[in-house]
Motif scaffolding. Sequence first.
Motif, PDB file in Angstrom:
ATOM      1  N   PHE A  15       0.829  -1.204   0.000  1.00  0.00           N
ATOM      2  CA  PHE A  15       0.000   0.000   0.000  1.00  0.00           C
ATOM      3  C   PHE A  15       0.865   1.257   0.000  1.00  0.00           C
ATOM      4  CE2 PHE A  15      -2.136   3.344   2.475  1.00  0.00           C
ATOM      5  CZ  PHE A  15      -3.119   3.655   1.545  1.00  0.00           C
ATOM      6  N   LEU A  16       1.863   1.284   0.900  1.00  0.00           N
ATOM      7  CA  LEU A  16       2.679   2.500   1.026  1.00  0.00           C
ATOM      8  C   LEU A  16       3.470   2.760  -0.244  1.00  0.00           C
ATOM      9  CD1 LEU A  16       3.879   2.351   4.720  1.00  0.00           C
ATOM     10  CD2 LEU A  16       2.220   3.889   3.667  1.00  0.00           C
ATOM     11  N   LEU A  17       4.013   1.683  -0.810  1.00  0.00           N
ATOM     12  CA  LEU A  17       4.789   1.825  -2.046  1.00  0.00           C
ATOM     13  C   LEU A  17       3.966   2.546  -3.100  1.00  0.00           C
ATOM     14  CD1 LEU A  17       7.319   0.763  -3.807  1.00  0.00           C
ATOM     15  CD2 LEU A  17       5.744  -1.002  -4.552  1.00  0.00           C
ATOM     16  N   ALA A  41       4.840 -13.872  -9.539  1.00  0.00           N
ATOM     17  CA  ALA A  41       3.808 -12.859  -9.292  1.00  0.00           C
ATOM     18  C   ALA A  41       3.104 -12.529 -10.591  1.00  0.00           C
ATOM     19  CB  ALA A  41       4.437 -11.607  -8.680  1.00  0.00           C
ATOM     20  N   TYR A  42       3.886 -12.399 -11.657  1.00  0.00           N
ATOM     21  CA  TYR A  42       3.310 -12.063 -12.955  1.00  0.00           C
ATOM     22  C   TYR A  42       2.406 -13.181 -13.457  1.00  0.00           C
ATOM     23  CZ  TYR A  42       3.013 -10.996 -17.899  1.00  0.00           C
ATOM     24  OH  TYR A  42       2.555 -10.756 -19.155  1.00  0.00           O
ATOM     25  N   THR A  61      -7.224  -8.679   5.043  1.00  0.00           N
ATOM     26  CA  THR A  61      -6.151  -7.785   4.594  1.00  0.00           C
ATOM     27  C   THR A  61      -6.277  -7.473   3.113  1.00  0.00           C
ATOM     28  OG1 THR A  61      -4.736  -8.915   6.154  1.00  0.00           O
ATOM     29  CG2 THR A  61      -3.659  -7.471   4.566  1.00  0.00           C
ATOM     30  N   PHE A  62      -6.509  -8.529   2.317  1.00  0.00           N
ATOM     31  CA  PHE A  62      -6.516  -8.316   0.875  1.00  0.00           C
ATOM     32  C   PHE A  62      -7.701  -7.451   0.464  1.00  0.00           C
ATOM     33  CE2 PHE A  62      -7.141  -9.604  -3.598  1.00  0.00           C
ATOM     34  CZ  PHE A  62      -5.933  -9.140  -4.077  1.00  0.00           C
ATOM     35  N   LEU A  63      -8.841  -7.662   1.113  1.00  0.00           N
ATOM     36  CA  LEU A  63     -10.001  -6.829   0.765  1.00  0.00           C
ATOM     37  C   LEU A  63      -9.744  -5.370   1.115  1.00  0.00           C
ATOM     38  CD1 LEU A  63     -13.079  -9.073   1.682  1.00  0.00           C
ATOM     39  CD2 LEU A  63     -12.270  -8.370  -0.580  1.00  0.00           C
ATOM     40  N   ILE A  64      -9.159  -5.146   2.310  1.00  0.00           N
ATOM     41  CA  ILE A  64      -8.856  -3.762   2.695  1.00  0.00           C
ATOM     42  C   ILE A  64      -7.834  -3.160   1.738  1.00  0.00           C
ATOM     43  CG2 ILE A  64      -7.783  -2.330   4.474  1.00  0.00           C
ATOM     44  CD1 ILE A  64      -8.994  -4.253   6.554  1.00  0.00           C
ATOM     45  N   LEU A  65      -6.787  -3.950   1.441  1.00  0.00           N
ATOM     46  CA  LEU A  65      -5.741  -3.474   0.535  1.00  0.00           C
ATOM     47  C   LEU A  65      -6.338  -3.111  -0.818  1.00  0.00           C
ATOM     48  CD1 LEU A  65      -2.663  -3.134  -0.005  1.00  0.00           C
ATOM     49  CD2 LEU A  65      -2.664  -5.479  -0.799  1.00  0.00           C
ATOM     50  N   LEU A  66      -7.189  -4.009  -1.306  1.00  0.00           N
ATOM     51  CA  LEU A  66      -7.820  -3.789  -2.607  1.00  0.00           C
ATOM     52  C   LEU A  66      -8.635  -2.498  -2.600  1.00  0.00           C
ATOM     53  CD1 LEU A  66      -7.715  -5.483  -5.148  1.00  0.00           C
ATOM     54  CD2 LEU A  66      -9.893  -6.502  -4.513  1.00  0.00           C
ATOM     55  N   PHE A  96       1.115  -7.198  -4.654  1.00  0.00           N
ATOM     56  CA  PHE A  96       1.051  -7.840  -3.321  1.00  0.00           C
ATOM     57  C   PHE A  96       1.904  -9.104  -3.300  1.00  0.00           C
ATOM     58  CE2 PHE A  96      -1.862  -9.971  -0.018  1.00  0.00           C
ATOM     59  CZ  PHE A  96      -1.140  -9.433   1.020  1.00  0.00           C
ATOM     60  N   ILE A  97       1.716  -9.964  -4.297  1.00  0.00           N
ATOM     61  CA  ILE A  97       2.486 -11.208  -4.348  1.00  0.00           C
ATOM     62  C   ILE A  97       3.971 -10.912  -4.523  1.00  0.00           C
ATOM     63  CG2 ILE A  97       2.881 -13.323  -5.668  1.00  0.00           C
ATOM     64  CD1 ILE A  97      -0.107 -13.267  -6.369  1.00  0.00           C
TER      65      ILE A  97
END
Lengths: 267, 178
Positions: free
Chosen positions: A57-59, A246-247, B22-27, A110-111
């Motif tokens: 998120f921060l990135l 990841a890709y 987490t993933f739902l919030i992140l999304l 994310f991954i």
Amino acid sequence: MMGALAFMQVSQEELKKEILHTWETGRDWAIPIQIGPVDISINKAVWFMFFGAAVTFLLLFVGSRLLKSRPGAYQVIVEELYGFGRNQLAGQMTQEGQKFLPFTLSLFVFILVLNLIGLVPGAYPVTSNISFTLGLAAFAVITYNFVGIKRNGLGTYLKSLVPPGMPAKPIMVPFMFFVEGLQQFITQPLTLAMRLYANILAGHLIIFVFLGLILYFGALSVVPLLSVPMAVVFYAFEIFVAFIQAYIFAILTQVYIELAMNAGEDH
Amino acid sequence: MLDPTGIFDLPNTSLIFWEIITFLILLGLLYWFVYPPIRDQIQQRQRTIEQSIDEAEKTRKEARELLQEYREQIKEAREEGRQIREEARQEGEAQRERAKKDAREEADRIVARAREEIQRERESAVREVRQEVTGMVIQASEQILGRSIDRDEHGRLISDALDELEADVAAAGSRSGR
């Protein structure tokens, strides 16, 4: 711990423990929480997943707030990530697939972040946990089936599982329905999960095994001369694998979504 | 836990549970707060670049037209210069011709005048000579005859004789082919 053991030879049992140490500690650092019979305590794996999500998120968030018309290196990375998603991930088949770019791009970043964090010594590689990858695959399978049903209607979507023009209809149609349904609902998410999990796990294991050989044969043998360079080579290769897996996960999810989107038209 | 080593960590309910959350919030965070500004930025930059390209294209076209114009102007100027040079050359030629002609005429005139002058001089000289000759002949005749004679009558006779002589000389001259 490894440092202390470096100059003595260990038994096979100890060696195995050393190699699997990373995954055995997955449930450490736990804050125990329990909902009925279900254990949802926050343990080491969850901590690292939180950390990865925060970094992801921060990135992107910091990158999105520092946007200037003359970009610096950091902005270029963020924009390239997004542009990469737009050009290489979404819209492979139809322009409408771009709608799912936020989903697959988030999956990708994310991954990728979790893969790279997992490469830091001592960190828990969250993507080498089958529960985690199955969870992500569940997101994918729910998303693409939901999209397929919503776009085409349940009847058309299920009908599209069977290719048209089947010979021996009474036998082949149920058979194909079973096979394709199995693929659509079970095999595809399962392979998504297994691929990511196995690749990351195997990469870490190979590095640990090469280094573990030093413990087994002793630091003063000829083994370190071979196993340390090999571990370094595989470490570098793992960075590449972190990106590629990841890709693959993200683009397969995107392709499944777009396939489901167009299910009614192809058949 | 099926596997105490943690390699096949299934089912890790806590991880799955927190993963979903987490993933739902992140999304959601990424979808609402991160992607729109990046997308806008990229689109804006794309627009700017397209604009710049258009502008550059326009400028280049203008420059090409300007160049064409200048080329034509240079060509025209060159043509004009050539024409002017040609005219000047012709003018010069004409001037020279005229000057030559004038000079020739002038020379002709001078020569003609000189010729007239000479003619006149000669005639006056001839007249003087005849008068002298007439006088001398009359004087000589008076001395021979011992008496004066009619000067007018004799003068005319002598003049006739001289005319005759002159005619003879002229005839002889023309016969001998000069």
